[in-house]
Scaffold this active site. Structure first.
Site, PDB file in Angstrom:
ATOM      1  N   ARG A 154      -3.214  -5.095   1.966  1.00 18.66           N
ATOM      2  CA  ARG A 154      -2.767  -4.286   3.087  1.00 18.66           C
ATOM      3  C   ARG A 154      -1.398  -4.753   3.586  1.00 18.66           C
ATOM      4  NH1 ARG A 154      -2.433  -4.481   8.490  1.00 18.66           N
ATOM      5  NH2 ARG A 154      -2.828  -2.547   9.614  1.00 18.66           N
ATOM      6  N   ARG A 168       0.845  -1.205   0.000  1.00 21.64           N
ATOM      7  CA  ARG A 168       0.000   0.000   0.000  1.00 21.64           C
ATOM      8  C   ARG A 168       0.875   1.247   0.000  1.00 21.64           C
ATOM      9  NH1 ARG A 168      -2.333   0.861   6.050  1.00 21.64           N
ATOM     10  NH2 ARG A 168      -0.884  -0.478   7.155  1.00 21.64           N
ATOM     11  N   GLU A 224     -18.893   6.211  -0.387  1.00 26.38           N
ATOM     12  CA  GLU A 224     -18.274   5.453  -1.471  1.00 26.38           C
ATOM     13  C   GLU A 224     -19.072   5.543  -2.764  1.00 26.38           C
ATOM     14  OE1 GLU A 224     -18.775   4.371   1.641  1.00 26.38           O
ATOM     15  OE2 GLU A 224     -16.727   4.169   2.376  1.00 26.38           O
ATOM     16  N   SER A 243      -5.233   4.811   5.557  1.00 29.58           N
ATOM     17  CA  SER A 243      -5.181   3.358   5.402  1.00 29.58           C
ATOM     18  C   SER A 243      -4.615   2.963   4.034  1.00 29.58           C
ATOM     19  CB  SER A 243      -6.573   2.740   5.555  1.00 29.58           C
ATOM     20  OG  SER A 243      -7.281   3.321   6.618  1.00 29.58           O
ATOM     21  N   ASP A 299      -9.446  -7.005  11.011  1.00 27.19           N
ATOM     22  CA  ASP A 299     -10.751  -6.360  11.059  1.00 27.19           C
ATOM     23  C   ASP A 299     -11.908  -7.303  10.747  1.00 27.19           C
ATOM     24  OD1 ASP A 299     -10.443  -3.729  12.042  1.00 27.19           O
ATOM     25  OD2 ASP A 299      -9.442  -3.156  10.191  1.00 27.19           O
TER      26      ASP A 299
HETATM   27  C1  LIG Z   1     -18.923   2.501   4.634  1.00 27.81           C
HETATM   28  C2  LIG Z   1     -17.611   2.499   5.325  1.00 27.81           C
HETATM   29  N1  LIG Z   1     -16.626   3.276   4.837  1.00 27.81           N
HETATM   30  C3  LIG Z   1     -15.416   3.314   5.452  1.00 27.81           C
HETATM   31  C4  LIG Z   1     -15.168   2.548   6.552  1.00 27.81           C
HETATM   32  C5  LIG Z   1     -13.811   2.573   7.249  1.00 27.81           C
HETATM   33  N2  LIG Z   1     -13.967   3.279   8.510  1.00 27.81           N
HETATM   34  C6  LIG Z   1     -14.103   2.632   9.684  1.00 27.81           C
HETATM   35  S1  LIG Z   1     -14.399   3.650  10.973  1.00 27.81           S
HETATM   36  C7  LIG Z   1     -14.305   5.018   9.977  1.00 27.81           C
HETATM   37  C8  LIG Z   1     -14.498   6.378  10.537  1.00 27.81           C
HETATM   38  C9  LIG Z   1     -15.789   6.478  11.271  1.00 27.81           C
HETATM   39  O1  LIG Z   1     -15.990   7.734  11.782  1.00 27.81           O
HETATM   40  P1  LIG Z   1     -17.219   7.996  12.730  1.00 27.81           P
HETATM   41  O2  LIG Z   1     -18.466   7.515  12.111  1.00 27.81           O
HETATM   42  O3  LIG Z   1     -17.179   9.432  13.096  1.00 27.81           O
HETATM   43  O4  LIG Z   1     -16.918   7.054  13.972  1.00 27.81           O
HETATM   44  P2  LIG Z   1     -16.233   7.399  15.374  1.00 27.81           P
HETATM   45  O5  LIG Z   1     -15.475   8.689  15.238  1.00 27.81           O
HETATM   46  O6  LIG Z   1     -17.346   7.543  16.329  1.00 27.81           O
HETATM   47  O7  LIG Z   1     -15.340   6.251  15.690  1.00 27.81           O
HETATM   48  C10 LIG Z   1     -14.055   4.643   8.650  1.00 27.81           C
HETATM   49  C11 LIG Z   1     -13.900   5.562   7.530  1.00 27.81           C
HETATM   50  C12 LIG Z   1     -16.221   1.733   7.025  1.00 27.81           C
HETATM   51  N3  LIG Z   1     -16.066   0.944   8.104  1.00 27.81           N
HETATM   52  N4  LIG Z   1     -17.423   1.733   6.397  1.00 27.81           N
END
Ligand SMILES: Cc1ncc(C[n+]2csc(CCOP(=O)(O)OP(=O)(O)O)c2C)c(N)n1
Lengths: 323, 278
Positions: free
Chosen positions: A164, A8, A56, A35, A114
């Protein structure tokens, strides 16, 4: 063991380098920049970088608009997350044949930690079924590096898969790649292994084990699942009379299926598939362990070769009886 | 509604214990998402140790309240609550993420008792919650459905599709709780993709809104009760929180979205979390 390199990171750095020579390249990402390592590009070219947040489906359509305007968008998220944008990809990228490059990161089981939501074992099957879509699964860091330019300059939609994990270096800088052309990595007479992605290095290890046991194995790096190098598959079938495919993907719909389709139509020979069976995996603490646990170990490849050789020999035995 | 001092103190302690358990799990596994787990501690404590109508002895009881962790990556704060209630043994927390263990990196309804829905990719919870509410209506059940969503998660289009569905069908038995910690994976929400004005967004989609301090147990309890009284509309509780709450070096830092503390950091975190008195 060969030196291992984070692919990556290689991808991210190469994209930033390539951005210097090609001003039309733009990069989109959906809140996973740290990531999938698009930060290098963002730093060099902030005006050509768009982080759209966790969106997305919209990201793919935005990339379509950029492509219609003449840019070459590299769209980045996890391989599994592109499935959320499948309809956008089918209609607005594949059918409309827009020049969009989809880069599926964290592919296969490489995001072992994950769990099944984040594993991606169906992306190749889904993307491959779309007309106009090229599907590329590089086999080592050098190939990842070379594919960035090749993908950018390939006319039309491409799905490029990036893991990854750190991948062992197999090739050197002289390695020649062409989208749609398989590469013979090891010559052999008795059986052919056709592999891509992380399984390529494992297959080369398996080939060594087999060669020590006296089995002469040809290994082909099929970095492009579509358009598929059918002539190389046919030639291998004719020459060795038995094929094993190996991929970090479901055995349904990926490289193994593509090879099976090609063989069935052109030159049927015994075929065994190495990949993840029709099941979801589970969370693990270690990537290699997870691959081994779900049937993609070096030993699984060796066993598949032994199985296919038994079938090949049984076939030639019954041919002889008929004579 | 009045809540006894004892109840509030007990839930505050529970929340802090959940934080300790979550960090222990993340440190032990060397993987996980501390930031968004710590921000939700009071919300999870108030729901699971007081508000929800659930019975760990009957995890499949038809008329139980449903909770969906739509931001599934925060499960390190949910698993110890479920274990604490007896859905599964506390010892299971140590095997989180091992091959063969039931506790997955993200919640898995088929493997873990008490998990209502498999989550991990964001944006699904509201639509699924709406479906559960419609089902309750058809079956003549009166359970309530709670969905915890992230603020970054609110950027996804599919979430708003569910928001519209819930409003159209006047699903007053649906309560969304927005863990508004203002930080997502790649950085501050405002920089990645601004959400404001968020309250007005939900209101214009025909939801009731209640804005609270998501680290104040009393406000969380009041909001949960008030949301249940609303008729004709679903409610969103906009809970202002701090990502990484309780551990000074994690607070408000995107770097701590998805990484485990090392031994020293873990020791420091435990020290800070145990020092707090109620
Ligand atoms: C649809 C989707 N896109 C990207 C991700 C990767 N991802 C996991 S957590 C996250 C950020 C989440 O932010 P938020 O909803 O504010 O959660 P918090 O700050 O409360 O942990 C991302 C982008 C995912 N799990 N699902």
């Amino acid at each position: 063991m060969n030196k291992k390199v984070s692919v990556r990171k290689t991808y991210g750095e190469t994209l930033a380098e390539y951005g210097k020579v090609n001003p039309d390249v733009v990069v989109l990402v959906a809140d996973v920049s740290s990531s999938v390592q698009t930060g290098y590009f963002a730093k060099e070219f902030p005006e050509r970088f768009f982080n759209v947040g966790i969106a997305e489906a919209g990201m793919v359509d935005t990339a379509v608009g950029l492509a219609l305007g003449g840019m070459i968008p590299f769209v980045n998220t996890f391989a599994g997350l592109f499935l959320r944008a499948t309809e956008q990809i089918r209609t607005c990228v594949a059918y409309a044949k827009t020049n969009v490059k989809l880069v599926g990161g964290y592919a296969g089981l490489s995001d072992f930690k994950d769990g099944p939501t984040h594993h991606s074992i169906t992306d190749v099957a889904v993307m491959r079924a779309m007309p106009n879509m090229a599907v590329v699964v590089p086999g080592d860091p050098i190939e990842v590096k070379k594919m960035v330019k090749a993908v950018a300059e390939y006319p039309g939609p491409v799905y490029l898969q990036i893991g990854r994990a750190d991948m062992p270096v197999i090739f050197d800088d002289n390695h020649q790649i062409k989208i749609g052309k398989g590469v013979i990595v090891r010559e052999g007479e008795e059986v052919t292994i056709i592999a891509n992605g992380s399984m390529l290095a494992r297959c080369l290890e398996a080939a060594k084990v087999l060669s020590n046991e006296g089995t002469d194995v040809r290994v082909i790096n099929m970095h492009t699942v579509k358009p598929l190098d059918i002539s190389l598959i046919k030639e291998s079938a004719e020459k060795t009379g038995a094929i094993v495919t190996a991929e970090e993907h479901s055995v349904i719909g990926g490289l193994g299926s593509a090879v099976a389709e090609a063989l069935g139509k052109n030159y049927p020979v015994p075929l065994e598939q190495v990949g993840i069976a029709d099941t979801f995996a589970e969370t693990a603490l270690d990537y290699d362990l997870l691959l081994d646990h779900y049937g993609m170990g070096i030993n699984d490849i060796v066993k598949a070769v032994q199985r296919v050789l038994r079938r090949k020999n049984a076939l030639s035995h019954s041919e002889n009886l008929k004579k | 509604m009045a809540y006894s001092k004892e109840l509030i103190k007990e839930l505050e302690e529970k929340a802090q214990q959940l934080r300790l358990d979550a960090l222990e799990m993340i440190h032990h596994r060397g993987q996980g998402h501390p930031g968004g787990a710590l921000s939700a501690a009071e919300i999870i404590a108030a729901l699971f140790f007081h508000h929800l109508r659930i019975d760990p002895d009957r995890p499949n009881w038809e008329n139980r309240d449903r909770f969906i962790l739509s931001k599934g990556h925060a499960c390190a704060i949910l698993y110890p609550a479920l274990a604490g209630l007896g859905y599964f043994p506390m010892e299971d927390l140590k095997n989180w993420g091992h091959i063969g263990a039931h506790l997955q990196a993200h919640p898995d309804r088929l493997k873990t008792p008490g998990i209502e829905m498999t989550t991990g990719f964001l944006g699904h919870g509201i639509s699924i919650g709406a479906g559960l509410c419609l089902s309750a209506r058809l079956k003549g059940l009166d359970y309530h459905v709670y969905v915890l969503v992230g603020d970054g998660e609110c950027q996804s289009g599919v979430l708003w599709e569910g928001v519209m569905t819930a409003a159209k069908y006047k699903l007053s038995n649906l309560t969304a709780i927005l863990d508004y910690n203002k930080v997502q994976l790649d950085g501050p929400l405002n920089k990645i993709m601004p959400l404001e004005p968020i309250k007005e967004k939900w209101e214009s989609f025909n939801w009731k809104t209640i804005e609270i301090d998501g680290h104040n147990i009393k406000e969380v309890l009041e909001a949960l009760d008030k949301a249940k009284e609303n008729k004709n509309k679903p409610t969103v509780i906009i809970a202002h929180t701090i990502k990484g709450k309780g551990v000074s070096f994690m607070e408000n830092k995107a770097e701590w979205h998805g990484k485990a503390p090392d031994d020293n950091e873990y020791a420091q975190a435990v020290k800070e979390l145990t020092a707090r008195s109620f």
